[in-house]
Design a protein around this motif. Sequence first.
Motif, mmCIF file in Angstrom:
data_model
loop_
_atom_site.group_PDB
_atom_site.id
_atom_site.type_symbol
_atom_site.label_atom_id
_atom_site.label_comp_id
_atom_site.label_asym_id
_atom_site.label_seq_id
_atom_site.Cartn_x
_atom_site.Cartn_y
_atom_site.Cartn_z
ATOM 1 N N ASN A 150 0.810 -1.215 0.000
ATOM 2 C CA ASN A 150 0.000 0.000 0.000
ATOM 3 C C ASN A 150 0.848 1.273 0.000
ATOM 4 O O ASN A 150 0.416 2.315 -0.488
ATOM 5 C CB ASN A 150 -0.917 0.011 1.227
ATOM 6 N N VAL A 241 -4.580 6.665 5.029
ATOM 7 C CA VAL A 241 -5.145 6.334 3.716
ATOM 8 C C VAL A 241 -5.429 7.603 2.923
ATOM 9 O O VAL A 241 -5.179 7.662 1.710
ATOM 10 C CB VAL A 241 -6.433 5.491 3.873
ATOM 11 N N GLN A 245 -3.319 6.998 -0.152
ATOM 12 C CA GLN A 245 -4.188 6.307 -1.102
ATOM 13 C C GLN A 245 -5.537 7.021 -1.223
ATOM 14 O O GLN A 245 -6.574 6.502 -0.811
ATOM 15 C CB GLN A 245 -4.408 4.857 -0.657
ATOM 16 N N LYS A 248 -8.446 5.050 -2.622
ATOM 17 C CA LYS A 248 -9.067 4.084 -1.709
ATOM 18 C C LYS A 248 -10.050 4.787 -0.781
ATOM 19 O O LYS A 248 -11.163 4.297 -0.564
ATOM 20 C CB LYS A 248 -8.000 3.353 -0.888
ATOM 21 N N THR A 375 -8.971 -3.130 2.382
ATOM 22 C CA THR A 375 -7.529 -2.979 2.159
ATOM 23 C C THR A 375 -7.107 -3.469 0.778
ATOM 24 O O THR A 375 -6.365 -2.788 0.067
ATOM 25 C CB THR A 375 -6.748 -3.755 3.234
ATOM 26 N N ARG A 379 -7.205 -1.131 -3.006
ATOM 27 C CA ARG A 379 -5.912 -0.819 -3.635
ATOM 28 C C ARG A 379 -5.934 -1.052 -5.142
ATOM 29 O O ARG A 379 -5.062 -0.586 -5.875
ATOM 30 C CB ARG A 379 -4.814 -1.680 -3.003
ATOM 31 N N ASN A 385 1.079 -0.333 -4.948
ATOM 32 C CA ASN A 385 0.370 0.914 -5.178
ATOM 33 C C ASN A 385 1.178 1.916 -6.013
ATOM 34 O O ASN A 385 2.272 2.336 -5.622
ATOM 35 C CB ASN A 385 0.003 1.553 -3.827
#
Length: 435
Positions: A150, A241, A245, A248, A375, A379, A385
């Motif tokens: 990640n 996150v 990300q 996500k 999770t 992704r 990632n």
Amino acid sequence: MDDFIAARSQMALSLGFHIIFSCIGMVMPFFMAVSHYYYLRTNENVYKNVTKAWSKGVAIFFATGAVSGTVLSFELGLLWPEFMKHAGPIFGMPFSLEGTAFFIEAIALGFYLYGWDRFNKWFHWFTGVIVGVSGLASGILVVAANAWMNSPAGFDYVNGEYINIDPIKAMFNDAWFSQALHMTIAAFVATGFAVAGVHALMILKGNNVLFHSKSFKIAALFGCTAALIQPLSGDISAKDVAERQPAKLAAMEAHFHTEKSAALIVGGIPDEEKQEVKYAVKLPGFLSFLAHGDFSSEVTGLDRIPKKDHPPVAITHYAFQIMVGTGMLMMLVAAIYFLALWKKRDWLSHPLLFKLFVIATPLGFIAVEAGWTVTEVGRQPWIINGIMRTADAVTPMPGIVYSFYTFSAVYASLAVFVAFMLYRQIKMVGRLYND
């Protein structure tokens, strides 16, 4: 079903099966060590009986977890060879250390199971603690490897080549702490509520009430304490996150449009074509606060992310809602239990309290499975990632769909076998440890 979907499905099945045993293997030894400590301090035989009964359960889950974990290791290489070709040298260290922790755990468990009346009583107890500590370390190390997927670190990616590899930096990547903390607490929540629920059911049936009451209290205290502190780790994870990300986070919340004072969505049905969420309850500004600690900050939506890089929104959103919803229900049960301990002592023997725990028995593991769905699915389409796409990592070998069907049958059979063993163990408790 094509081979790519079959490979992903097989990995998801294997991980979803294994994670249950991983959680129990991380946590149950601590329950066992606490009951053993009570026995050594009080010399009450009921605690010895609880300890021995739990140790047999730990052995069952250890054996099953070892098998399912070994399968996962092989699947990484067989199903995702391109991934392991490049990633193996980078994030292999936590896997190697996990093997060492597993080895220590196996030795300590052997000492513990066969050490009754053979070792010094405190050394024997200490071997049980080692089982728990090494199991916990094993779980954290595996999560560190997943966190690297990640938040990849410890290398430079230049012209398609992975150079300047630093395994230490890869293992202690920017996401490892938040993921490890969240997963560890989740394991205590799930296992605590599951074990407490089983003993609550036995209490309601009137079977060995003293034995099951002592067991219930230990498990409930662990599970309820973890349930109440889990939102703190959830907040840390959400902010991580949001930073690393954003796609996500946008999928988790079905957040289609970039905006300030973004609303937190509760429930709802995402419509990806119309880029809206129907029938949702919206809490203005709360997503901004969850992501950045500021009710007015801007939260990146899916409109800022290329469509080819969008995760599956509906699956990620529903899984996130299930995780949060089950977590809130367990927090409610935990609050009622601690209120009973603090102010309403008569509630502790009321059947309704035990019924609440029986109902809550599966909630922790439902939350764990939903969390791992967030999770992994959140992704996508990346296996690393921003670096490697999942479709580019899958094996070119044909026939994976048949492997998936075979493994599904094997895991279904193994689940039935484990359920039978646990049922037999619970029935045996009834015969051996009468009040």
